[in-house]
Design an enzyme around this catalytic site. Structure first.
Site, PDB file in Angstrom:
ATOM      1  NE  ARG A 159      -0.244   0.206   4.967  1.00 17.37           N
ATOM      2  CZ  ARG A 159       0.706   0.987   5.436  1.00 17.37           C
ATOM      3  NH1 ARG A 159       1.080   2.062   4.755  1.00 17.37           N
ATOM      4  NH2 ARG A 159       1.312   0.701   6.575  1.00 17.37           N
ATOM      5  CB  THR A 182      -0.274   1.801   9.403  1.00 17.25           C
ATOM      6  OG1 THR A 182      -0.227   2.878   8.466  1.00 17.25           O
ATOM      7  CG2 THR A 182      -1.655   1.756  10.028  1.00 17.25           C
ATOM      8  CG  LEU A 220      -7.618   7.355   4.773  1.00 14.92           C
ATOM      9  CD1 LEU A 220      -7.243   8.514   5.683  1.00 14.92           C
ATOM     10  CD2 LEU A 220      -8.565   7.854   3.670  1.00 14.92           C
ATOM     11  N   GLY A 267      -7.019   0.028   2.449  1.00 12.55           N
ATOM     12  CA  GLY A 267      -8.155   0.789   2.930  1.00 12.55           C
ATOM     13  C   GLY A 267      -7.867   1.703   4.094  1.00 12.55           C
ATOM     14  CB  ALA A 322      -6.323   1.341  10.158  1.00 12.74           C
ATOM     15  CB  CYS A 370       1.641   8.059   9.016  1.00 14.61           C
ATOM     16  SG  CYS A 370       0.169   7.071   8.750  1.00 14.61           S
TER      17      CYS A 370
END
Length: 204
Positions: free
Chosen positions: A70, A75, A134, A146, A148, A164
């Site tokens: 992703r 994350t 995201l 997607g 979280a 992040c």
């Protein structure tokens, strides 16, 4: 609500409950292939045992991590987090992304209006506290990965690494912000907002 039994002309729902991240990743790839074949929108709800995942930004971290394809940086996932994976038809990724934002903005408007989306640090925040992350990828016209959302998580674990890798940002949750809601109820509200944003109903 038994999402596993739901069959509909619109969104197909998959409720996996608590599932290891790497298992979910393999299953998501299978659902993505199904979405490519059937042209439907597949929505996955789940949560993961404690794990840190790292997107395309890479980096070195003081905690064990699992790589993923992703977008974005590090994350944190754990129990008490509502993870929503979108294997949606996305021939226009920008439009798809705006609809995802619309759904979550409507969700927070109902439960915690102080939350705002920050396009410069993609995610949802209460002041300098991040409540939802995201990260997406698009392949063969269908989205992957997607959002979280922290419902009621162990913030001590989530604070081991800045969300992040953003300086000055700390994690938070609905519970920490005074919104006490069961995961099932939060999922039901979010589902309604996603159906509305995409104008794609789910019928039993």
């Amino acid at each position: 609500m038994d999402f596993k039994r739901t069959q509909a002309p619109g969104i197909i729902l998959h409720d996996w409950g608590l599932v290891e991240y790497e298992t979910a990743r393999r299953q998501m790839d299978e659902i993505h292939e199904a979405a490519v074949r059937d042209g439907r929108n597949h929505l996955i709800f789940c949560s993961h045992p404690s794990v840190f995942t790292v997107g395309s930004d890479g980096g070195e971290w003081p905690v064990p991590t699992v790589p993923t394809d992703r977008g974005g940086s590090i994350t944190c996932h754990s129990e008490g987090q509502l993870v929503t994976y979108f294997c949606f038809q996305a021939p226009r990724p920008a439009l798809f992304y705006r609809r995802v934002l619309r759904a979550y903005e409507a969700f927070f408007a109902e439960l915690l209006p102080a939350v705002r989306y920050d396009k410069n640090r993609p995610g949802f925040y209460v002041a300098n506290r991040k409540i939802a992350s995201l990260g997406f990828r698009y392949r063969r016209g269908v989205s992957l990965h997607g959002v979280a959302l922290n419902v009621d998580v162990d913030l001590a674990f989530h604070s081991l690494v800045a969300p992040c890798n953003l300086e000055g940002i700390s994690p938070t949750s609905l519970a920490a912000e005074g919104v006490n809601i069961a995961m099932e109820d939060g999922t039901s509200i979010l589902l309604a907002k996603i159906m509305e944003a995409f104008n794609d109903p789910v019928q039993a």
